[in-house]
Design an enzyme around this catalytic site. Structure first.
Site, PDB file in Angstrom:
ATOM      1  N   HIS A  79      -4.173  14.245 -12.170  1.00  0.00           N
ATOM      2  CA  HIS A  79      -4.156  13.231 -13.306  1.00  0.00           C
ATOM      3  C   HIS A  79      -4.954  13.744 -14.516  1.00  0.00           C
ATOM      4  O   HIS A  79      -4.915  12.906 -15.788  1.00  0.00           O
ATOM      5  CB  HIS A  79      -4.615  11.864 -13.123  1.00  0.00           C
ATOM      6  CG  HIS A  79      -3.831  10.772 -13.338  1.00  0.00           C
ATOM      7  ND1 HIS A  79      -3.880   9.533 -13.020  1.00  0.00           N
ATOM      8  CD2 HIS A  79      -2.768  10.727 -14.626  1.00  0.00           C
ATOM      9  CE1 HIS A  79      -3.238   8.717 -13.638  1.00  0.00           C
ATOM     10  NE2 HIS A  79      -2.396   9.344 -14.676  1.00  0.00           N
ATOM     11  N   ASP A 112      -3.004   2.809 -11.184  1.00  0.00           N
ATOM     12  CA  ASP A 112      -3.485   3.968 -10.583  1.00  0.00           C
ATOM     13  C   ASP A 112      -4.680   2.694  -9.743  1.00  0.00           C
ATOM     14  O   ASP A 112      -5.138   1.760 -10.165  1.00  0.00           O
ATOM     15  CB  ASP A 112      -4.417   4.657 -11.441  1.00  0.00           C
ATOM     16  CG  ASP A 112      -4.984   5.673 -11.076  1.00  0.00           C
ATOM     17  OD1 ASP A 112      -5.516   5.846 -10.070  1.00  0.00           O
ATOM     18  OD2 ASP A 112      -5.048   6.730 -11.869  1.00  0.00           O
ATOM     19  N   HIS A 166      -7.551   3.826  -9.634  1.00  0.00           N
ATOM     20  CA  HIS A 166      -8.965   4.613 -10.182  1.00  0.00           C
ATOM     21  C   HIS A 166      -8.770   4.178 -11.617  1.00  0.00           C
ATOM     22  O   HIS A 166      -7.621   4.758 -12.173  1.00  0.00           O
ATOM     23  CB  HIS A 166      -9.172   5.808  -9.693  1.00  0.00           C
ATOM     24  CG  HIS A 166      -9.065   6.200  -8.583  1.00  0.00           C
ATOM     25  ND1 HIS A 166      -8.017   6.829  -7.770  1.00  0.00           N
ATOM     26  CD2 HIS A 166     -10.087   6.105  -7.574  1.00  0.00           C
ATOM     27  CE1 HIS A 166      -8.311   6.983  -6.383  1.00  0.00           C
ATOM     28  NE2 HIS A 166      -9.447   6.409  -6.150  1.00  0.00           N
ATOM     29  N   ASP A 194     -10.214   6.327 -14.078  1.00  0.00           N
ATOM     30  CA  ASP A 194     -10.328   7.462 -14.924  1.00  0.00           C
ATOM     31  C   ASP A 194     -10.561   7.639 -15.960  1.00  0.00           C
ATOM     32  O   ASP A 194     -10.152   8.399 -16.881  1.00  0.00           O
ATOM     33  CB  ASP A 194      -8.797   8.123 -14.591  1.00  0.00           C
ATOM     34  CG  ASP A 194      -8.167   8.483 -13.254  1.00  0.00           C
ATOM     35  OD1 ASP A 194      -9.217   8.375 -12.458  1.00  0.00           O
ATOM     36  OD2 ASP A 194      -7.019   8.756 -13.231  1.00  0.00           O
ATOM     37  N   HIS A 202     -10.017  15.100 -13.293  1.00  0.00           N
ATOM     38  CA  HIS A 202      -8.955  13.997 -12.893  1.00  0.00           C
ATOM     39  C   HIS A 202      -9.485  12.643 -12.986  1.00  0.00           C
ATOM     40  O   HIS A 202      -8.775  11.568 -13.294  1.00  0.00           O
ATOM     41  CB  HIS A 202      -8.162  14.435 -11.825  1.00  0.00           C
ATOM     42  CG  HIS A 202      -8.768  14.099 -10.729  1.00  0.00           C
ATOM     43  ND1 HIS A 202      -8.039  13.580  -9.356  1.00  0.00           N
ATOM     44  CD2 HIS A 202     -10.205  13.862 -10.204  1.00  0.00           C
ATOM     45  CE1 HIS A 202      -8.893  13.595  -8.530  1.00  0.00           C
ATOM     46  NE2 HIS A 202     -10.213  13.365  -8.953  1.00  0.00           N
ATOM     47  N   ASP A 234      -0.081   7.075 -11.228  1.00  0.00           N
ATOM     48  CA  ASP A 234      -0.872   7.708 -10.097  1.00  0.00           C
ATOM     49  C   ASP A 234      -0.219   7.177  -8.811  1.00  0.00           C
ATOM     50  O   ASP A 234      -0.198   6.039  -8.601  1.00  0.00           O
ATOM     51  CB  ASP A 234      -2.253   7.556 -10.180  1.00  0.00           C
ATOM     52  CG  ASP A 234      -3.046   8.550  -9.317  1.00  0.00           C
ATOM     53  OD1 ASP A 234      -2.511   8.756  -7.742  1.00  0.00           O
ATOM     54  OD2 ASP A 234      -4.017   9.175  -9.369  1.00  0.00           O
ATOM     55  N   ASP A 254      -1.347   7.190  -6.166  1.00  0.00           N
ATOM     56  CA  ASP A 254      -2.400   6.292  -5.124  1.00  0.00           C
ATOM     57  C   ASP A 254      -2.430   5.012  -5.434  1.00  0.00           C
ATOM     58  O   ASP A 254      -3.518   4.275  -4.881  1.00  0.00           O
ATOM     59  CB  ASP A 254      -3.801   7.075  -5.082  1.00  0.00           C
ATOM     60  CG  ASP A 254      -4.586   7.062  -6.317  1.00  0.00           C
ATOM     61  OD1 ASP A 254      -4.356   6.358  -7.089  1.00  0.00           O
ATOM     62  OD2 ASP A 254      -5.349   8.002  -6.311  1.00  0.00           O
ATOM     63  N   GLU A 288      -0.347  13.398  -8.645  1.00  0.00           N
ATOM     64  CA  GLU A 288      -0.980  13.367  -7.515  1.00  0.00           C
ATOM     65  C   GLU A 288      -0.337  13.143  -6.333  1.00  0.00           C
ATOM     66  O   GLU A 288      -0.901  12.718  -5.316  1.00  0.00           O
ATOM     67  CB  GLU A 288      -2.063  12.254  -7.665  1.00  0.00           C
ATOM     68  CG  GLU A 288      -3.321  12.224  -8.840  1.00  0.00           C
ATOM     69  CD  GLU A 288      -4.199  13.305  -8.742  1.00  0.00           C
ATOM     70  OE1 GLU A 288      -4.286  13.728  -7.642  1.00  0.00           O
ATOM     71  OE2 GLU A 288      -5.103  13.401  -9.496  1.00  0.00           O
TER      72      GLU A 288
END
Length: 349
Positions: free
Chosen positions: A120, A143, A145, A147, A160, A251, A253, A296
């Site tokens: 990312h 996401d 996260h 980031d 990332h 992302d 995830d 990712e």
């Protein structure tokens, strides 16, 4: 409130963004096989496994001409010492500079740009290249996260986990002159960003989100409000003032690890399939999607081939849904009901 939401959705279908006066009729797919923004090898193979899962064939079944521009050829520097704890800054910076130019050219040529990562950290180049053509863009970040760590708040030093900090004007004095990044300057305001799906936010990131008043939706918010309301608020927040291009940075995830196991930083309790696809359907329905990242996917981290195939197939579904595939069917334009199918039409069933 319901009437206001209906009117805004109607306006979004009638107005197009400034850098593309009408919805692009072509899609450019660009691979970015890069992994130096984090520590786990294998994510550089993400573009290949997503293509192998049938991406180009799926997109060809929609109402676009599809151009696969292949993969960028990144160079890894042998000597790239950490700087203020940031790992591989020169390598990551050079890769993003190359990606930024490629994305800018693709969007400038009138394509809807699909960037396949890679990790990312590549969003620095992808979003900044998009912004060169569409300076009024807004960003939806899906996401687990945020980031948005700065070099000083990052627990790991992995880039990332920091790309959004490089974009925001409000953090310009918090991101020092990192080697490799002299080519880019912050270009995005905090009010032009919305997060969806957060559930693993570092302390420094939480402080940034709160102090800058950034709109975000955690998985608890999605449980509480429902994904329909989350998307209504997201699009109203970004588009109520004016209609403008959307950059989606997704992302894999963001999904629950049971759906997307082949990724580097999985976090339990993520999006369901239906929630994730609803997000992308609503973005498509605005008619304002101009570029997107899908990042990712790491086939090396799948426990077996089934786990890799499930993750890559989910990535294809996300991208196709962003570009018009619906759960009612793809709705490819036809003028007559065909009497027999040719090979291409059979692929689209």
């Amino acid at each position: 409130m319901a009437l206001r939401g209906q009117l805004l959705r109607l306006l979004r279908t009638q107005h197009r963004h400034t850098c593309q006066p009408s919805r692009a009729q072509s899609v450019a797919v660009l691979g970015a096989p890069f992994s130096q923004g984090q520590k786990r090898g294998g994510v550089e193979h993400g573009p290949k496994v997503i293509r192998d899962a049938g991406l180009i064939e799926r997109l060809s079944c929609l109402d676009y001409s599809v151009h696969d521009f292949g993969d960028l050829d990144f160079h890894y520097l042998e000597k790239d010492e950490p700087y203020m704890g940031v790992k591989f800054p020169r390598t990551v910076g050079a890769a993003n500079k190359m990606l930024s130019g490629a994305v800018s050219r693709g969007v400038g040529a009138g394509h809807t740009l699909v960037m396949l990562g890679g990790d990312h950290s590549l969003a620095i180049g992808s979003v900044s290249g998009h912004a060169q053509q569409c300076p009024d863009l807004c960003l939806i970040w899906v996401d687990a996260h945020a980031d948005i760590n700065t070099p000083m708040t990052s627990p790991s030093g992995n880039l990332h986990g920091q790309p959004v900090a490089f974009m925001l004007k409000e953090l310009q004095d918090k991101v020092q002159d990192i080697p490799g990044f002299s080519w880019t300057k912050p270009f995005l305001s905090s009010r032009d960003l919305v997060y969806i799906g957060l559930r693993d936010v570092d302390p420094g990131e939480y402080h940034i989100l709160k102090s800058l008043g950034i709109q975000y939706f955690t998985m608890r918010d999605i449980d509480r409000l429902g994904i329909q309301r989350v998307m209504e608020v997201t699009l109203d927040s970004l588009l109520a003032r004016k209609q403008r291009p959307i950059h989606l940075s997704f992302d894999i995830d963001a999904f629950d690890p049971s759906l997307a196991p082949a990724t580097g930083t999985p976090v339990n309790g993520g999006l369901t399939y239906r929630e994730g696809i609803y997000i992308t359907e609503e973005i498509h329905n605005t008619g304002l999607l101009s570029a997107m990242d899908l990042v990712e996917v790491n086939p090396v981290l799948g426990a077996n081939s089934e786990a890799v195939e499930a993750t890559a197939s989910l990535a294809v579904d996300v991208i196709a849904s962003c570009l018009g595939q619906t759960r009612e069917g793809a709705h490819r334009s036809i003028n007559v009901i065909p009497s027999e199918k040719n090979d291409t039409e059979q692929l689209c069933l």
